[in-house]
Design a protein around this motif. Structure first.
Motif, PDB file in Angstrom:
ATOM      1  N   SER A  92      -5.258  10.267 -10.668  1.00 41.41           N
ATOM      2  CA  SER A  92      -5.941   8.987 -10.524  1.00 41.41           C
ATOM      3  C   SER A  92      -6.091   8.323 -11.889  1.00 41.41           C
ATOM      4  O   SER A  92      -5.851   8.928 -12.928  1.00 41.41           O
ATOM      5  CB  SER A  92      -7.305   9.185  -9.870  1.00 41.41           C
ATOM      6  N   GLY A  93      -6.489   7.068 -11.854  1.00 44.06           N
ATOM      7  CA  GLY A  93      -6.722   6.326 -13.076  1.00 44.06           C
ATOM      8  C   GLY A  93      -5.793   5.148 -13.264  1.00 44.06           C
ATOM      9  O   GLY A  93      -6.037   4.300 -14.115  1.00 44.06           O
ATOM     10  N   SER A  94      -4.741   5.075 -12.473  1.00 43.93           N
ATOM     11  CA  SER A  94      -3.779   3.972 -12.611  1.00 43.93           C
ATOM     12  C   SER A  94      -3.577   3.236 -11.284  1.00 43.93           C
ATOM     13  O   SER A  94      -2.525   2.647 -11.040  1.00 43.93           O
ATOM     14  CB  SER A  94      -2.431   4.503 -13.105  1.00 43.93           C
ATOM     15  N   GLU A  95      -4.594   3.251 -10.464  1.00 43.41           N
ATOM     16  CA  GLU A  95      -4.468   2.653  -9.138  1.00 43.41           C
ATOM     17  C   GLU A  95      -4.107   1.173  -9.200  1.00 43.41           C
ATOM     18  O   GLU A  95      -3.240   0.701  -8.463  1.00 43.41           O
ATOM     19  CB  GLU A  95      -5.764   2.830  -8.332  1.00 43.41           C
ATOM     20  N   LEU A  96      -4.767   0.440 -10.084  1.00 41.10           N
ATOM     21  CA  LEU A  96      -4.495  -0.993 -10.192  1.00 41.10           C
ATOM     22  C   LEU A  96      -3.080  -1.244 -10.705  1.00 41.10           C
ATOM     23  O   LEU A  96      -2.383  -2.129 -10.194  1.00 41.10           O
ATOM     24  CB  LEU A  96      -5.526  -1.672 -11.108  1.00 41.10           C
ATOM     25  N   ASP A  97      -2.644  -0.449 -11.668  1.00 39.50           N
ATOM     26  CA  ASP A  97      -1.275  -0.583 -12.164  1.00 39.50           C
ATOM     27  C   ASP A  97      -0.259  -0.276 -11.060  1.00 39.50           C
ATOM     28  O   ASP A  97       0.748  -0.978 -10.924  1.00 39.50           O
ATOM     29  CB  ASP A  97      -1.029   0.357 -13.352  1.00 39.50           C
ATOM     30  N   ASP A  98      -0.530   0.760 -10.273  1.00 38.89           N
ATOM     31  CA  ASP A  98       0.360   1.114  -9.161  1.00 38.89           C
ATOM     32  C   ASP A  98       0.426  -0.031  -8.163  1.00 38.89           C
ATOM     33  O   ASP A  98       1.498  -0.390  -7.677  1.00 38.89           O
ATOM     34  CB  ASP A  98      -0.114   2.386  -8.455  1.00 38.89           C
ATOM     35  N   TRP A  99      -0.729  -0.601  -7.840  1.00 40.83           N
ATOM     36  CA  TRP A  99      -0.787  -1.693  -6.861  1.00 40.83           C
ATOM     37  C   TRP A  99      -0.002  -2.896  -7.375  1.00 40.83           C
ATOM     38  O   TRP A  99       0.797  -3.488  -6.657  1.00 40.83           O
ATOM     39  CB  TRP A  99      -2.231  -2.081  -6.571  1.00 40.83           C
ATOM     40  N   ARG A 100      -0.217  -3.256  -8.642  1.00 40.88           N
ATOM     41  CA  ARG A 100       0.474  -4.422  -9.208  1.00 40.88           C
ATOM     42  C   ARG A 100       1.982  -4.209  -9.255  1.00 40.88           C
ATOM     43  O   ARG A 100       2.753  -5.123  -8.951  1.00 40.88           O
ATOM     44  CB  ARG A 100      -0.063  -4.728 -10.601  1.00 40.88           C
ATOM     45  N   GLN A 101       2.408  -3.011  -9.627  1.00 45.76           N
ATOM     46  CA  GLN A 101       3.844  -2.725  -9.666  1.00 45.76           C
ATOM     47  C   GLN A 101       4.424  -2.794  -8.260  1.00 45.76           C
ATOM     48  O   GLN A 101       5.488  -3.384  -8.043  1.00 45.76           O
ATOM     49  CB  GLN A 101       4.113  -1.356 -10.281  1.00 45.76           C
ATOM     50  N   ALA A 102       3.730  -2.197  -7.310  1.00 46.77           N
ATOM     51  CA  ALA A 102       4.207  -2.209  -5.926  1.00 46.77           C
ATOM     52  C   ALA A 102       4.279  -3.637  -5.392  1.00 46.77           C
ATOM     53  O   ALA A 102       5.271  -4.016  -4.756  1.00 46.77           O
ATOM     54  CB  ALA A 102       3.285  -1.358  -5.048  1.00 46.77           C
ATOM     55  N   GLU A 103       3.256  -4.416  -5.672  1.00 49.67           N
ATOM     56  CA  GLU A 103       3.236  -5.804  -5.208  1.00 49.67           C
ATOM     57  C   GLU A 103       4.401  -6.585  -5.809  1.00 49.67           C
ATOM     58  O   GLU A 103       5.100  -7.326  -5.107  1.00 49.67           O
ATOM     59  CB  GLU A 103       1.913  -6.456  -5.579  1.00 49.67           C
ATOM     60  N   ASP A 104       4.657  -6.400  -7.080  1.00 50.67           N
ATOM     61  CA  ASP A 104       5.752  -7.082  -7.749  1.00 50.67           C
ATOM     62  C   ASP A 104       7.092  -6.679  -7.126  1.00 50.67           C
ATOM     63  O   ASP A 104       7.929  -7.538  -6.831  1.00 50.67           O
ATOM     64  CB  ASP A 104       5.728  -6.758  -9.242  1.00 50.67           C
ATOM     65  N   ARG A 160       0.831  -1.209   0.000  1.00 53.87           N
ATOM     66  CA  ARG A 160       0.000   0.000   0.000  1.00 53.87           C
ATOM     67  C   ARG A 160       0.869   1.265   0.000  1.00 53.87           C
ATOM     68  O   ARG A 160       0.625   2.205  -0.763  1.00 53.87           O
ATOM     69  CB  ARG A 160      -0.930   0.002   1.207  1.00 53.87           C
ATOM     70  N   ARG A 161       1.887   1.275   0.831  1.00 55.82           N
ATOM     71  CA  ARG A 161       2.763   2.447   0.911  1.00 55.82           C
ATOM     72  C   ARG A 161       3.517   2.664  -0.398  1.00 55.82           C
ATOM     73  O   ARG A 161       3.652   3.793  -0.862  1.00 55.82           O
ATOM     74  CB  ARG A 161       3.758   2.294   2.059  1.00 55.82           C
ATOM     75  N   ARG A 162       4.014   1.574  -0.988  1.00 59.73           N
ATOM     76  CA  ARG A 162       4.753   1.705  -2.249  1.00 59.73           C
ATOM     77  C   ARG A 162       3.812   2.145  -3.366  1.00 59.73           C
ATOM     78  O   ARG A 162       4.187   2.980  -4.197  1.00 59.73           O
ATOM     79  CB  ARG A 162       5.433   0.375  -2.597  1.00 59.73           C
ATOM     80  N   ALA A 163       2.607   1.613  -3.406  1.00 62.79           N
ATOM     81  CA  ALA A 163       1.637   2.019  -4.431  1.00 62.79           C
ATOM     82  C   ALA A 163       1.329   3.511  -4.292  1.00 62.79           C
ATOM     83  O   ALA A 163       1.212   4.221  -5.302  1.00 62.79           O
ATOM     84  CB  ALA A 163       0.363   1.186  -4.319  1.00 62.79           C
ATOM     85  N   TYR A 164       1.235   3.992  -3.074  1.00 62.89           N
ATOM     86  CA  TYR A 164       0.983   5.417  -2.865  1.00 62.89           C
ATOM     87  C   TYR A 164       2.172   6.244  -3.373  1.00 62.89           C
ATOM     88  O   TYR A 164       1.982   7.293  -3.996  1.00 62.89           O
ATOM     89  CB  TYR A 164       0.716   5.708  -1.388  1.00 62.89           C
ATOM     90  N   GLU A 165       3.391   5.774  -3.118  1.00 57.05           N
ATOM     91  CA  GLU A 165       4.574   6.479  -3.638  1.00 57.05           C
ATOM     92  C   GLU A 165       4.518   6.572  -5.160  1.00 57.05           C
ATOM     93  O   GLU A 165       4.844   7.609  -5.732  1.00 57.05           O
ATOM     94  CB  GLU A 165       5.851   5.744  -3.236  1.00 57.05           C
ATOM     95  N   LEU A 166       4.139   5.485  -5.804  1.00 56.10           N
ATOM     96  CA  LEU A 166       4.042   5.479  -7.262  1.00 56.10           C
ATOM     97  C   LEU A 166       2.991   6.486  -7.733  1.00 56.10           C
ATOM     98  O   LEU A 166       3.200   7.202  -8.709  1.00 56.10           O
ATOM     99  CB  LEU A 166       3.726   4.071  -7.775  1.00 56.10           C
ATOM    100  N   TYR A 167       1.873   6.545  -7.035  1.00 56.23           N
ATOM    101  CA  TYR A 167       0.807   7.504  -7.343  1.00 56.23           C
ATOM    102  C   TYR A 167       1.333   8.937  -7.233  1.00 56.23           C
ATOM    103  O   TYR A 167       1.119   9.761  -8.122  1.00 56.23           O
ATOM    104  CB  TYR A 167      -0.354   7.257  -6.380  1.00 56.23           C
ATOM    105  N   VAL A 168       2.059   9.213  -6.181  1.00 55.58           N
ATOM    106  CA  VAL A 168       2.615  10.554  -5.978  1.00 55.58           C
ATOM    107  C   VAL A 168       3.635  10.873  -7.071  1.00 55.58           C
ATOM    108  O   VAL A 168       3.654  11.993  -7.600  1.00 55.58           O
ATOM    109  CB  VAL A 168       3.228  10.685  -4.566  1.00 55.58           C
ATOM    110  N   GLN A 169       4.464   9.893  -7.428  1.00 53.72           N
ATOM    111  CA  GLN A 169       5.452  10.107  -8.489  1.00 53.72           C
ATOM    112  C   GLN A 169       4.782  10.454  -9.815  1.00 53.72           C
ATOM    113  O   GLN A 169       5.362  11.154 -10.639  1.00 53.72           O
ATOM    114  CB  GLN A 169       6.321   8.864  -8.668  1.00 53.72           C
ATOM    115  N   ARG A 170       3.582   9.962 -10.034  1.00 49.29           N
ATOM    116  CA  ARG A 170       2.849  10.264 -11.266  1.00 49.29           C
ATOM    117  C   ARG A 170       2.120  11.596 -11.170  1.00 49.29           C
ATOM    118  O   ARG A 170       1.344  11.944 -12.057  1.00 49.29           O
ATOM    119  CB  ARG A 170       1.824   9.168 -11.585  1.00 49.29           C
ATOM    120  N   GLY A 171       2.310  12.318 -10.116  1.00 52.04           N
ATOM    121  CA  GLY A 171       1.689  13.631  -9.983  1.00 52.04           C
ATOM    122  C   GLY A 171       0.306  13.603  -9.373  1.00 52.04           C
ATOM    123  O   GLY A 171      -0.512  14.486  -9.640  1.00 52.04           O
ATOM    124  N   ASN A 172       0.014  12.608  -8.564  1.00 52.65           N
ATOM    125  CA  ASN A 172      -1.278  12.480  -7.864  1.00 52.65           C
ATOM    126  C   ASN A 172      -2.469  12.395  -8.818  1.00 52.65           C
ATOM    127  O   ASN A 172      -3.564  12.823  -8.476  1.00 52.65           O
ATOM    128  CB  ASN A 172      -1.490  13.633  -6.877  1.00 52.65           C
TER     129      ASN A 172
END
Length: 74
Positions: A36-48, A22-34
């Motif tokens: 929305s629209g890529s939440e699932l991609d962020d989660w999958r990347q973070a999980e990987d 969850r924390r890593r996915a949030y970091e990815l979201y912030v890196q993309r400039g906050n």
């Protein structure tokens, strides 16, 4: 801080894996400039990333436990 270093930081904590993801996915979201629209991609990347980091730690621990010259005795 590079992403791989950041993952190691999270994986070394005693957080439940879902919280680390969850924390890593949030970091990815912030890196993309906050945006929305890529939440699932962020989660999958973070999980990987988190799971790969965990696997690497397990591999490293196994190598330390059983050096290549000393096969485990079963």
């Amino acid at each position: 801080m590079p992403a791989t270093a950041r993952v190691k930081e999270f994986s070394s904590e005693t957080l439940p894996i879902e919280e680390s993801i969850r924390r890593r996915a949030y970091e990815l979201y912030v890196q993309r400039g906050n945006q929305s629209g890529s939440e699932l991609d962020d989660w999958r990347q973070a999980e990987d990333e988190i799971r790969r980091a965990q696997d690497q730690l397990v591999d490293e621990a196994s190598q330390e436990s059983f050096p290549a010259s000393d096969a485990p005795a079963y």
